[in-house]
Design an enzyme around this catalytic site. Structure first.
Site, PDB file in Angstrom:
ATOM      1  N   ASP A  81     106.587  43.891  69.546  1.00 53.99           N
ATOM      2  CA  ASP A  81     105.549  43.353  68.681  1.00 53.99           C
ATOM      3  C   ASP A  81     105.990  42.044  68.027  1.00 53.99           C
ATOM      4  O   ASP A  81     107.122  41.586  68.181  1.00 53.99           O
ATOM      5  CB  ASP A  81     105.094  44.384  67.642  1.00 53.99           C
ATOM      6  CG  ASP A  81     106.201  44.820  66.700  1.00 53.99           C
ATOM      7  OD1 ASP A  81     106.994  43.958  66.276  1.00 53.99           O
ATOM      8  OD2 ASP A  81     106.279  46.028  66.385  1.00 53.99           O
ATOM      9  N   PHE A  82     105.069  41.430  67.305  1.00 52.61           N
ATOM     10  CA  PHE A  82     105.245  40.100  66.727  1.00 52.61           C
ATOM     11  C   PHE A  82     106.512  39.994  65.890  1.00 52.61           C
ATOM     12  O   PHE A  82     107.210  38.980  65.919  1.00 52.61           O
ATOM     13  CB  PHE A  82     104.011  39.784  65.868  1.00 52.61           C
ATOM     14  CG  PHE A  82     103.930  38.361  65.386  1.00 52.61           C
ATOM     15  CD1 PHE A  82     103.572  37.330  66.251  1.00 52.61           C
ATOM     16  CD2 PHE A  82     104.190  38.045  64.064  1.00 52.61           C
ATOM     17  CE1 PHE A  82     103.481  36.024  65.805  1.00 52.61           C
ATOM     18  CE2 PHE A  82     104.103  36.738  63.601  1.00 52.61           C
ATOM     19  CZ  PHE A  82     103.742  35.722  64.473  1.00 52.61           C
TER      20      PHE A  82
END
Length: 300
Positions: free
Chosen positions: A105-106
């Site tokens: 994820d980010f």
């Protein structure tokens, strides 16, 4: 292997998924000689003959796998409607069509594998190969956490820690393959964990259940593949021994698929690559080689 037409085009060409949708809908794609305008049409990647604007798009029997040291602040996607940075903004042009093996994820960083072959990406994503992470959580590692790591658990409401747009609510967590507490303190604790999936923000959901937010998450290995001092934001090809282990793993998966088709009982798979004898030196990743002409570095 059957797959959607738009996915096939995106995997085996430089088109993004959205671009693949458009060329199909605009009538530029022929499947076995007939124009096909439905991006969701199922095609056999081995048997069907597919042309886009008169150019053959086909599955590659040779494949390349690279390791990318993903930094925080990048999305694992081709493009983002909000204009946020993606891994493809950092990757060199020759890797723009590569498929990520799963996602980070980010806010996560570390080992991210990418390949130019969808069957390799699928086999790795769906495997129970060990993924190792170094994480920092807010608060202490409690006995309840340790019990869940050792024995697994089911959470009816596992939305905490998940993406705000995720449709997943409940989740079953398998026992961790292993864990090591490196620091256990009231404010922050650090530990290394080994799991066999890592999908859908599994670790963030797991610790959020115990009101312990993950402050830092770094994947340090996928099976036997590590960063090997790879700088952040950079890529490397697999080593000869890594390719050899991957080749052995894929052969075992193909054999298993044949056995399953014959209704034979499924054997228990190991959580890491089987060791294999050294394979011939990997071929290259030149543009000519991707088009089936010449030789380069990194091909299998």
């Amino acid at each position: 292997m059957m797959m959607r037409l738009n996915k096939f085009i995106a995997h085996y060409s430089t088109y993004s998924r959205r671009e693949a949708d458009k060329v199909v809908q605009d009538g530029y794609v022929r499947v076995n000689g007939e124009i096909e305008e439905n991006p969701a049409t199922q095609v056999d990647e081995k048997a069907d003959v597919i042309y886009v604007s008169g150019k053959l798009v086909s599955r590659q029997e040779k494949y390349t796998v690279i390791v990318y040291n993903k930094p925080k602040g990048e999305l694992v996607t081709k493009s983002d409607p909000k204009g946020r940075r993606t891994i493809y903004d950092s990757l060199s042009k020759e890797f723009k069509h590569y498929i990520p093996v799963g996602r980070l994820d980010f806010a996560s960083e570390g080992v991210l594998l990418l390949t130019d072959a969808s069957h390799v990406a699928t086999a790795l994503m769906e495997s129970d190969l060990e993924r190792r992470y170094k994480i920092k959580i807010k608060g202490e590692v409690t006995s309840e956490m340790e019990h869940a790591m050792l024995n697994g658990m089911f959470i009816e409401d596992a939305t905490a820690g998940g993406h705000s747009h995720s449709t997943i609510t409940s989740m079953e967590f398998k026992p961790f393959l292993g864990y090591q507490i490196q620091k256990n303190a009231h404010n922050y604790s650090t530990l290394k964990v080994a799991i066999s999936e890592g999908k859908n923000r599994e670790l963030r959901r797991f610790f959020a259940h115990f009101d312990a937010e993950i402050a830092d998450l770094k994947r340090i290995s996928f099976a036997e593949i590590e960063l090997n001092n790879l700088p952040e934001g950079k890529t490397r090809f697999l080593t000869r021994s890594e390719y050899s282990a991957l080749f052995t793993f894929l052969k075992a998966e193909e054999k298993l698929a044949r056995e399953m088709a014959g209704n034979k009982p499924k054997p228990k798979l190991k959580a890491t690559f089987d060791k294999a004898k050294p394979a011939p030196k990997p071929r290259g990743d030149s543009k000519a080689n991707r088009q089936g002409k010449g030789k380069g570095k990194g091909k299998k």
